[in-house]
Write a protein that holds these residues in place. Structure first.
Motif, PDB file in Angstrom:
ATOM      1  N   GLU A 138      -0.214  11.366  13.772  1.00 12.52           N
ATOM      2  CA  GLU A 138      -1.279  10.609  14.427  1.00 12.52           C
ATOM      3  C   GLU A 138      -1.514  11.106  15.845  1.00 12.52           C
ATOM      4  N   LEU A 139      -0.437  11.415  16.563  1.00 13.58           N
ATOM      5  CA  LEU A 139      -0.579  11.904  17.942  1.00 13.58           C
ATOM      6  C   LEU A 139      -1.187  13.307  17.969  1.00 13.58           C
ATOM      7  N   ASP A 140      -0.832  14.107  16.974  1.00 18.21           N
ATOM      8  CA  ASP A 140      -1.435  15.441  16.906  1.00 18.21           C
ATOM      9  C   ASP A 140      -2.935  15.354  16.624  1.00 18.21           C
ATOM     10  N   ALA A 141      -3.304  14.378  15.760  1.00 16.57           N
ATOM     11  CA  ALA A 141      -4.714  14.237  15.396  1.00 16.57           C
ATOM     12  C   ALA A 141      -5.512  13.526  16.473  1.00 16.57           C
ATOM     13  N   LYS A 142      -4.875  12.527  17.121  1.00 14.59           N
ATOM     14  CA  LYS A 142      -5.585  11.748  18.141  1.00 14.59           C
ATOM     15  C   LYS A 142      -4.715  11.619  19.393  1.00 14.59           C
ATOM     16  N   PRO A 143      -4.534  12.702  20.148  1.00 18.97           N
ATOM     17  CA  PRO A 143      -3.655  12.652  21.330  1.00 18.97           C
ATOM     18  C   PRO A 143      -4.196  11.767  22.447  1.00 18.97           C
ATOM     19  N   GLU A 144      -5.463  11.384  22.353  1.00 23.89           N
ATOM     20  CA  GLU A 144      -6.038  10.546  23.410  1.00 23.89           C
ATOM     21  C   GLU A 144      -5.608   9.091  23.309  1.00 23.89           C
ATOM     22  N   THR A 145      -4.951   8.702  22.222  1.00 29.68           N
ATOM     23  CA  THR A 145      -4.576   7.300  22.046  1.00 29.68           C
ATOM     24  C   THR A 145      -3.610   6.845  23.133  1.00 29.68           C
ATOM     25  N   ASP A 146      -3.754   5.613  23.544  1.00 26.31           N
ATOM     26  CA  ASP A 146      -2.878   5.039  24.570  1.00 26.31           C
ATOM     27  C   ASP A 146      -1.890   4.019  23.997  1.00 26.31           C
ATOM     28  N   ASP A 147      -2.116   3.606  22.765  1.00 23.66           N
ATOM     29  CA  ASP A 147      -1.310   2.518  22.188  1.00 23.66           C
ATOM     30  C   ASP A 147      -0.224   3.081  21.277  1.00 23.66           C
ATOM     31  N   LEU A 148       0.872   3.546  21.879  1.00 20.74           N
ATOM     32  CA  LEU A 148       1.978   4.099  21.109  1.00 20.74           C
ATOM     33  C   LEU A 148       2.676   3.026  20.275  1.00 20.74           C
ATOM     34  N   LEU A 149       2.761   1.822  20.821  1.00 23.33           N
ATOM     35  CA  LEU A 149       3.473   0.764  20.110  1.00 23.33           C
ATOM     36  C   LEU A 149       2.781   0.406  18.803  1.00 23.33           C
ATOM     37  N   THR A 150       1.447   0.375  18.819  1.00 26.99           N
ATOM     38  CA  THR A 150       0.715   0.074  17.587  1.00 26.99           C
ATOM     39  C   THR A 150       0.978   1.139  16.536  1.00 26.99           C
ATOM     40  N   LEU A 151       0.997   2.402  16.945  1.00 21.46           N
ATOM     41  CA  LEU A 151       1.310   3.480  16.010  1.00 21.46           C
ATOM     42  C   LEU A 151       2.708   3.308  15.433  1.00 21.46           C
ATOM     43  N   ALA A 152       3.641   2.921  16.298  1.00 22.24           N
ATOM     44  CA  ALA A 152       5.021   2.738  15.842  1.00 22.24           C
ATOM     45  C   ALA A 152       5.121   1.600  14.831  1.00 22.24           C
ATOM     46  N   LEU A 153       4.486   0.479  15.138  1.00 22.98           N
ATOM     47  CA  LEU A 153       4.554  -0.674  14.238  1.00 22.98           C
ATOM     48  C   LEU A 153       3.849  -0.371  12.920  1.00 22.98           C
ATOM     49  N   ASP A 154       2.743   0.337  12.970  1.00 25.53           N
ATOM     50  CA  ASP A 154       2.016   0.698  11.750  1.00 25.53           C
ATOM     51  C   ASP A 154       2.835   1.649  10.873  1.00 25.53           C
ATOM     52  N   SER A 155       3.749   2.385  11.485  1.00 23.75           N
ATOM     53  CA  SER A 155       4.561   3.336  10.731  1.00 23.75           C
ATOM     54  C   SER A 155       5.849   2.715  10.192  1.00 23.75           C
ATOM     55  N   GLY A 156       6.096   1.444  10.520  1.00 23.78           N
ATOM     56  CA  GLY A 156       7.256   0.754   9.954  1.00 23.78           C
ATOM     57  C   GLY A 156       8.333   0.364  10.933  1.00 23.78           C
ATOM     58  N   PHE A 157       8.221   0.805  12.192  1.00 25.28           N
ATOM     59  CA  PHE A 157       9.229   0.411  13.177  1.00 25.28           C
ATOM     60  C   PHE A 157       9.047  -1.051  13.548  1.00 25.28           C
ATOM     61  N   ARG A 158      10.154  -1.697  13.897  1.00 30.03           N
ATOM     62  CA  ARG A 158      10.103  -3.119  14.243  1.00 30.03           C
ATOM     63  C   ARG A 158      10.019  -3.362  15.745  1.00 30.03           C
ATOM     64  N   SER A 159      10.455  -2.407  16.531  1.00 30.86           N
ATOM     65  CA  SER A 159      10.479  -2.630  17.975  1.00 30.86           C
ATOM     66  C   SER A 159      10.254  -1.320  18.714  1.00 30.86           C
ATOM     67  N   LYS A 160       9.879  -1.450  19.971  1.00 26.15           N
ATOM     68  CA  LYS A 160       9.654  -0.285  20.818  1.00 26.15           C
ATOM     69  C   LYS A 160      10.955   0.467  21.054  1.00 26.15           C
ATOM     70  N   ALA A 161      12.059  -0.270  21.211  1.00 26.64           N
ATOM     71  CA  ALA A 161      13.347   0.365  21.493  1.00 26.64           C
ATOM     72  C   ALA A 161      13.799   1.252  20.336  1.00 26.64           C
ATOM     73  N   SER A 162      13.727   0.715  19.101  1.00 26.09           N
ATOM     74  CA  SER A 162      14.158   1.511  17.950  1.00 26.09           C
ATOM     75  C   SER A 162      13.223   2.700  17.733  1.00 26.09           C
ATOM     76  N   PHE A 163      11.934   2.526  18.013  1.00 23.80           N
ATOM     77  CA  PHE A 163      10.975   3.620  17.882  1.00 23.80           C
ATOM     78  C   PHE A 163      11.295   4.738  18.869  1.00 23.80           C
ATOM     79  N   ASN A 164      11.488   4.390  20.133  1.00 27.84           N
ATOM     80  CA  ASN A 164      11.787   5.406  21.145  1.00 27.84           C
ATOM     81  C   ASN A 164      13.071   6.155  20.817  1.00 27.84           C
ATOM     82  N   ARG A 165      14.092   5.394  20.345  1.00 29.47           N
ATOM     83  CA  ARG A 165      15.372   6.010  20.027  1.00 29.47           C
ATOM     84  C   ARG A 165      15.228   6.996  18.862  1.00 29.47           C
TER      85      ARG A 165
END
Length: 378
Positions: free
Chosen positions: A320-347
């Motif tokens: 998603e970031l490669d296709a749309k690098p202009e996006t500002d909402d990383l958390l939404t991408l993470a949640l849509d991909s199955g992550f439950r929290s920002k911390a687990s996504f970043n890790r």
């Protein structure tokens, strides 16, 4: 009063009933352990000497209740014949009750001739040894549960089990202090009630801490392994060949090929997007059992279930970031991909890409800008 009130509340709690009732029992044991000392300082035994040998002490239940509470929290059930662990404590209470109902003269003579020189020291060290062994076994159970989370639950990083670890550390600290007082009393010099007062304060502090932590976490549920009966039934399921692979391309027991095919199906059908995905639920979707699915992923892909799923989630965000690098909402991408929290996504993102999501996005933006510039120049 703190321990007694919270014990009643835990017994009435609607969630985690088994674990909460075991913690309530542990609170009752610790509270009753303090009761005679409080009564003694208040002069109750001087005013009512018949209270001696009142069946308040169930110290041999301390260790078993610690262990059973951890088992209940991490599995949702108790081991077979769990009541055998509490049998010594029942005998301990029966002994006190048998002496308690005897005349005062008999109790005084028994205390001087039998209780203090023989029974009390044996009972005290039996309680400490039992509690130490059960605490060690409970800690091992906790560690096994953490390992189980890593291999069977895709959101293991978001399952906070710190309350269990803190509970066992607190038990160990209390036991260490309790043992030191007992050793001093036995091998150095006898301790009076006044000399043991710091130990009573430690028991009181433990009671407060346990009561507050237990009530705060009374509604917190952990993912638990499927019941043994269901697990046995799942093993009996015939393992079909994944639909993503032509039937003629797989040998009857080609587990590595199956693992790759299953991983492809998980990716193609976006099964990894389920934030509550577990090894058991995925095995059910794929029409197999947890043992076969886990071994296939480990043998073929070289990673366990948790690593496979979170790698797929990171790959989805990266695309998603490669296709749309202009996006500002990383958390939404993470949640849509199955992550439950920002911390687990970043890790997870740092683990599988070697960089942070923000840095990856910045690099993708820079690459997109360079492509636009080259296109313009051309």
């Amino acid at each position: 009063m703190q321990g007694a009130i919270v014990a009643v509340l835990l017994v009435r709690a609607r969630r985690n009933r088994l674990a909460n009732r075991l913690i309530a029992g542990l609170l009752a044991v610790v509270t009753l352990r303090l009761a005679p000392f409080i009564a003694g300082y208040a002069g109750a035994y001087d005013a009512y000497p018949w209270l001696s040998f009142a069946p308040y002490n169930a110290g041999l239940a301390f260790g078993p209740l610690v262990f059973l509470a951890v088992v209940a929290r991490t599995s949702g059930v108790l081991p077979r014949r769990w009541w055998l662990h509490l049998l010594p404590a029942a005998c301990e209470l029966a002994y006190s009750a048998a002496i308690f109902i005897r005349p005062l003269a008999f109790k005084n003579a028994w205390d001087e001739a039998v209780q203090e020189p023989f029974v009390a020291p044996i009972e005290r060290w039996a309680i400490l040894v039992s509690a130490a062994i059960y605490t060690i076994v409970a800690w091992r159970r906790y560690r096994e549960y953490r390992r189980w989370l890593g291999g069977n639950v895709s959101f293991g990083a978001d399952v906070r089990t710190g309350d269990l670890a803190s509970f066992l550390i607190g038990v160990a600290a209390l036991l260490a202090l309790w043992t030191s007082f007992s050793a001093y009393d036995r091998f150095v010099a006898p301790l009076s009630y006044a000399s043991e007062f710091p130990l009573y304060v430690a028991f009181a502090a433990f009671t407060y801490a346990l009561a507050l932590a237990a009530w705060r976490n009374a509604d917190r549920s952990y993912p638990v392994p499927e019941p043994e009966a269901e697990r046995a039934a799942s093993v009996a399921i015939a393992v079909p060949i994944p639909i993503a692979v032509p039937v003629g391309t797989l040998a009857a027991h080609d587990a590595p090929t199956r693992g790759v095919a299953w991983l492809a199906r998980i990716r193609d059908e976006h099964l990894y997007r389920d934030p509550d995905l577990t090894l058991a639920s995925l095995a059910h979707t794929l029409g197999t059992n947890t043992t076969y699915l886990s071994s296939s992923l480990n043998e073929d892909v070289g990673e366990n279930f948790n690593a496979c799923i979170n790698r797929l989630r990171v790959e989805a965000v990266s695309r998603e970031l490669d296709a749309k690098p202009e996006t500002d909402d990383l958390l939404t991408l993470a949640l849509d991909s199955g992550f439950r929290s920002k911390a687990s996504f970043n890790r997870a993102f740092k683990t599988y890409t070697g960089t942070t999501p923000s840095a990856y996005r910045a690099a993708a933006r820079a690459e997109t800008g360079s492509q636009i510039l080259r296109s313009t120049e051309t």
